[in-house]
Design an enzyme around this catalytic site. Sequence first.
Site, mmCIF file in Angstrom:
data_model
loop_
_atom_site.group_PDB
_atom_site.id
_atom_site.type_symbol
_atom_site.label_atom_id
_atom_site.label_comp_id
_atom_site.label_asym_id
_atom_site.label_seq_id
_atom_site.Cartn_x
_atom_site.Cartn_y
_atom_site.Cartn_z
ATOM 1 N N CYS A 82 0.840 -1.202 0.000
ATOM 2 C CA CYS A 82 0.000 0.000 0.000
ATOM 3 C C CYS A 82 0.878 1.256 0.000
ATOM 4 O O CYS A 82 1.550 1.534 -0.988
ATOM 5 C CB CYS A 82 -0.977 -0.047 1.181
ATOM 6 N N HIS A 177 -3.571 -5.281 0.694
ATOM 7 C CA HIS A 177 -2.990 -5.722 1.969
ATOM 8 C C HIS A 177 -2.978 -7.252 2.054
ATOM 9 O O HIS A 177 -3.986 -7.871 2.413
ATOM 10 C CB HIS A 177 -3.787 -5.144 3.148
ATOM 11 N N GLU A 179 -1.574 -8.998 4.258
ATOM 12 C CA GLU A 179 -1.497 -9.434 5.650
ATOM 13 C C GLU A 179 -2.860 -9.675 6.285
ATOM 14 O O GLU A 179 -2.957 -10.343 7.320
ATOM 15 C CB GLU A 179 -0.697 -8.433 6.490
ATOM 16 N N GLY A 232 -1.834 -15.889 37.024
ATOM 17 C CA GLY A 232 -2.625 -17.007 36.539
ATOM 18 C C GLY A 232 -3.001 -16.845 35.082
ATOM 19 O O GLY A 232 -3.506 -17.763 34.451
ATOM 20 N N ASP A 235 0.334 -14.887 29.970
ATOM 21 C CA ASP A 235 1.665 -14.295 29.814
ATOM 22 C C ASP A 235 2.543 -14.506 31.046
ATOM 23 O O ASP A 235 3.695 -14.941 30.932
ATOM 24 C CB ASP A 235 1.544 -12.799 29.495
ATOM 25 N N SER A 236 2.013 -14.187 32.234
ATOM 26 C CA SER A 236 2.844 -14.350 33.433
ATOM 27 C C SER A 236 3.114 -15.825 33.712
ATOM 28 O O SER A 236 4.188 -16.188 34.200
ATOM 29 C CB SER A 236 2.189 -13.681 34.652
ATOM 30 N N SER A 237 2.166 -16.693 33.383
ATOM 31 C CA SER A 237 2.358 -18.132 33.611
ATOM 32 C C SER A 237 3.475 -18.688 32.737
ATOM 33 O O SER A 237 4.340 -19.440 33.197
ATOM 34 C CB SER A 237 1.054 -18.893 33.334
#
Length: 521
Positions: A82, A177, A179, A232, A235-237
């Site tokens: 584009c 596009h 994507e 819990g 991401d943190s797990s």
Amino acid sequence: MSHQKILILDFGSQVSQLIARRVREQHVYCELHPYDVSEAFIRDFKPQGIILSGGPNSVYEAVDWRAPQVVFELGVPVLGICYGMQTMAEQLGGKVESSAKREFGYAELRARGHSKLFQGIEDRTNAEGHGLLDVWMSHGDKVTELPAGFKVIGSNESCPVAAMADEERGFYGVQFHPEVTHTIKGKEMLARFVHEICGCGNDWNMPDYISEAVEKIRAQVGDEEVILGLSGGVDSSVAAALIHRAIGDQLTCVFVDNGLLRLNEGAQVMETFNRSLGVKVIHVDATEQFMGHLKGVSDPEQKRKIIGREFVEVFQAEAAKLPKARWLAQGTIYPDVIESAGAKTGKAHAIKSHHNVGGLPETLNLKLLEPLRDLFKDEVRELGVALGLPHDMVYRHPFPGPGLGVRILGEVKKEFADLLRRADAIFIDELRAADWYDKTSQAFAVFLPVKSVGVMGDGRTYEYVVALRAVQTQDFMTAHWAELPHSLLGKVSNRIINEVRGINRVVYDISGKPPATIEWE
């Protein structure tokens, strides 16, 4: 291990992250950076190929929004999308003008010239045997003169130069596009570019990433101790599991139960991390503290601030008991990094650490460890499974940071939280049993602070109402309410009313986003 890499230069498109995700899906490593990075940065990056994203500007107006000229001098393939195609055309001697007919949405494109980018890729053919492609356009300008050495490789009636190529130099431009999922064969086009045109292999995969990340964490941390706030959530797990794989007992996790978690969530976290994986976890029950500070507060933003503030206080108190800790670990992921880098221009600019636990690094004077900061969410989930985390934990639906605090409308009370978590658990159980959980992107119950009249047995009731919410979405920017079977909704309603004393009415939210948001608060 040194990966073959694709460099994506961001000109401010709303969907630049999607380009990076599509490239990573091909097991090729890539990074998204602002378009105006230095020549030295680009040379040091050593890309196998470069992609120029779309953007909101016009090349004949935004004279500063140009790709560094070195992009076209490195001798590597370049794909302009584009605006990226338009700036490529203009910078290499072509011409771009405003189009009399703007194109936004689906368009049909005829492939021309037997280019390497489109060879064998088509949605169908016309009567003359020409390949046709269904693509997604979003532009008001068009290339009217090709740069020297380029040929047209795709066109339609309103956009005669819908795709162009200088195959000798490996330069390609597409006005659409690839994507976005609306471009049906977009994934194949990007795969063709990174694998066949740029020559990238498949050297970006989770087993290799785990080995590299473990080595990197060990080198970074040495023999020092690390503290991590375990929520819990996914991401943190995953961050906790990865860091523990690297440094074992040098990691201590703090799990704060604020009274606003899902049913049995605290027990599940302790079972998974403490007992199954052997991670040191400090479990803090701070329900009374959180509920006390939330008493009488109805405004959603105030509730969010209070919950965030109290988490920091509890975490600080626990961190003070760990004087040997020198690092704070966080589950920051790549979209966090990109979004926290967004400048007013809309491009990913001045990338910096994303502190997803507000203020903790500065307050505690700890160094920051973010082992997931190069990964997208789908890659984080893949990593979690590879590290041995339960599938249900890794692929669970998103849960807001303030927890049930923003799913209880108005004032938060322990009584309301207890009712809601039980109703929510029934909803999720039935979605799983009916094989609908993975077909929805997010599903949950909401507690409404109103009572309604009902009849149970021979008696009149006056009890609370819960709303059920389930949506389907690809990006959470827009969402459609999930059209669950009526029989399933009926079963969920029947169970909630019969099993959760205090609720006598269940309603289903059929609002899309927009105009509604996914969460109610």
